[in-house]
Write an enzyme that holds these catalytic residues in place. Structure first.
Site, PDB file in Angstrom:
ATOM      1  N   ASP A   1       0.865  -1.167   0.000  1.00 23.96           N
ATOM      2  CA  ASP A   1       0.000   0.000   0.000  1.00 23.96           C
ATOM      3  C   ASP A   1       0.918   1.240   0.000  1.00 23.96           C
ATOM      4  O   ASP A   1       2.112   1.123   0.298  1.00 23.96           O
ATOM      5  CB  ASP A   1      -0.856  -0.047   1.278  1.00 23.96           C
ATOM      6  CG  ASP A   1      -1.687   1.193   1.445  1.00 23.96           C
ATOM      7  OD1 ASP A   1      -2.332   1.601   0.452  1.00 23.96           O
ATOM      8  OD2 ASP A   1      -1.691   1.776   2.545  1.00 23.96           O
TER       9      ASP A   1
ATOM     10  N   ASP B   1      -0.244   5.153   0.785  1.00 21.74           N
ATOM     11  CA  ASP B   1      -0.495   6.162   1.806  1.00 21.74           C
ATOM     12  C   ASP B   1      -0.506   5.509   3.191  1.00 21.74           C
ATOM     13  O   ASP B   1      -1.249   4.560   3.423  1.00 21.74           O
ATOM     14  CB  ASP B   1      -1.842   6.868   1.524  1.00 21.74           C
ATOM     15  CG  ASP B   1      -1.830   8.314   2.009  1.00 21.74           C
ATOM     16  OD1 ASP B   1      -0.929   8.672   2.797  1.00 21.74           O
ATOM     17  OD2 ASP B   1      -2.715   9.077   1.605  1.00 21.74           O
TER      18      ASP B   1
ATOM     19  N   ASP C   1      -1.142  -0.457   6.043  1.00 19.63           N
ATOM     20  CA  ASP C   1      -1.434   0.167   7.342  1.00 19.63           C
ATOM     21  C   ASP C   1      -2.907   0.017   7.703  1.00 19.63           C
ATOM     22  O   ASP C   1      -3.311   0.400   8.791  1.00 19.63           O
ATOM     23  CB  ASP C   1      -1.072   1.662   7.319  1.00 19.63           C
ATOM     24  CG  ASP C   1      -1.980   2.459   6.394  1.00 19.63           C
ATOM     25  OD1 ASP C   1      -2.220   2.000   5.262  1.00 19.63           O
ATOM     26  OD2 ASP C   1      -2.475   3.520   6.813  1.00 19.63           O
TER      27      ASP C   1
HETATM   28 MG    MG Z   1      -2.855   3.098   3.544  1.00 22.14          MG
END
Ligand code: MG
Length: 304
Positions: free
Chosen positions: A27, A29, A245
């Site tokens: 991922d 961001d 995240d």
């Molecule tokens: Mg993310």
């Protein structure tokens, strides 16, 4: 075994971990950057993984940019990326329709990123930009003539979202044979300020409610993204590491696809969230966790 602290691995187990995957899906961001700021140490970690011969893909639910724009963003932050390594949901939407040999027009509730990815596949579209409500709301119902050549509605993040767009998207979406696609289900984006920052999923929920129909979702945690990767790059799920995240998108996708999963706490999941999860017997716990990606770099450096 679930949610093992990566930094607690001894040299032998670290080697075992490293040898257990050939492909990394990460991922962006919250792992590699936060909106406009790079996360310190993440570029070194990514470049190290590549040096070690791992194939690396940038997998993001972002739909406001094209792959080319994301390549530029990667390069500005010190990530060595090429277009083929980027999988964003604007691109996925275009690929989905291309695979269906789509010949009609797309109504977009979203941004220029989706429009440009459709252009790249030679797919006609309209809808990007402001569509402002003027006068009484009934006027829009009276004046709107649906275009019979529309064969798909794509919903992403649209800063110009409005009542006329809601009416048009819902009307097209419920027409027989029309593909109804959502780029990603994210309800919230990490806000740099004190505000709530609604994501594309909020627009999608509104349109689904108005249309009385569910959209096909293309981004994480839905597995269309992994099917595309498998098909294009012959990925073996059991030799793949997913880094993210977000438990509900990144880690859930990893679990659904049988990937090894590594959660970082540099984005929307906090240490406290992780502790709550560990005690909850949740079935979507990551295999490993660490504070940030630079920890992985530090661990890898101890091996050489
Ligand atoms: Mg993310």
């Amino acid at each position: 075994m679930a949610a093992v602290d990566l930094k607690s691995l001894d040299k032998q187990n670290m080697e075992k971990f490293l040898e257990s995957f050939d492909i990394v899906l990460s991922d962006c961001d919250g792992v590699l950057w936060r909106e406009t700021d790079v996360i310190n140490g993440s570029p070194e970690a990514v470049n190290k993984l590549k040096q070690l011969g791992k194939k690396f893909f940038f997998v993001t639910n972002n739909n406001g940019n094209t792959r080319l724009e994301l390549v530029k963003k990667c390069k500005n932050f010190g990530y060595n990326a090429v277009t083929e390594e980027i999988l964003c949901t604007s691109y996925l939407a275009a690929v989905y329709l291309k695979e269906k040999n789509f010949q009609k027009k797309v109504y977009i509730v979203g941004s220029e990123g989706i429009a440009q990815e459709l252009d790249a596949q030679g797919i006609k579209h309209f809808g990007v930009g402001p569509d402002v409500m003027i006068g009484n709301e009934l006027d829009i119902h009276k004046s709107f003539e649906p275009d019979p050549d529309v064969g798909a509605v794509i919903v992403g993040f649209d800063k110009h979202f409005s009542y006329p767009k809601l009416v048009k998207a819902a009307t097209y979406a419920q027409m027989p044979g029309v593909h109804f696609l959502g780029t990603n289900p994210d309800l919230q984006r990490p806000s740099p300020y004190k505000t709530r920052y609604p994501g594309a999923g909020c627009f999608l929920l509104a349109i689904e409610a108005a249309a009385g129909k569910k959209a096909v979702i293309l981004g994480k945690p839905e597995t269309f993204i992994s099917e595309i990767i498998k098909q294009k790059f012959h990925v073996n799920p059991s030799r793949t590491l997913m880094i993210g995240d977000n438990l509900n998108t990144d880690i859930l996708l990893g679990k659904r696809c049988g990937y090894l999963t590594l959660m970082v706490l540099s984005g929307i999941t906090s240490q406290e969230d992780l502790e709550v999860l560990k005690n909850s017997n949740s079935s979507i716990l990551p295999d490993f966790w660490t504070n940030q990606l630079s920890d992985l770099h530090a661990c890898l450096n101890t091996l050489s």
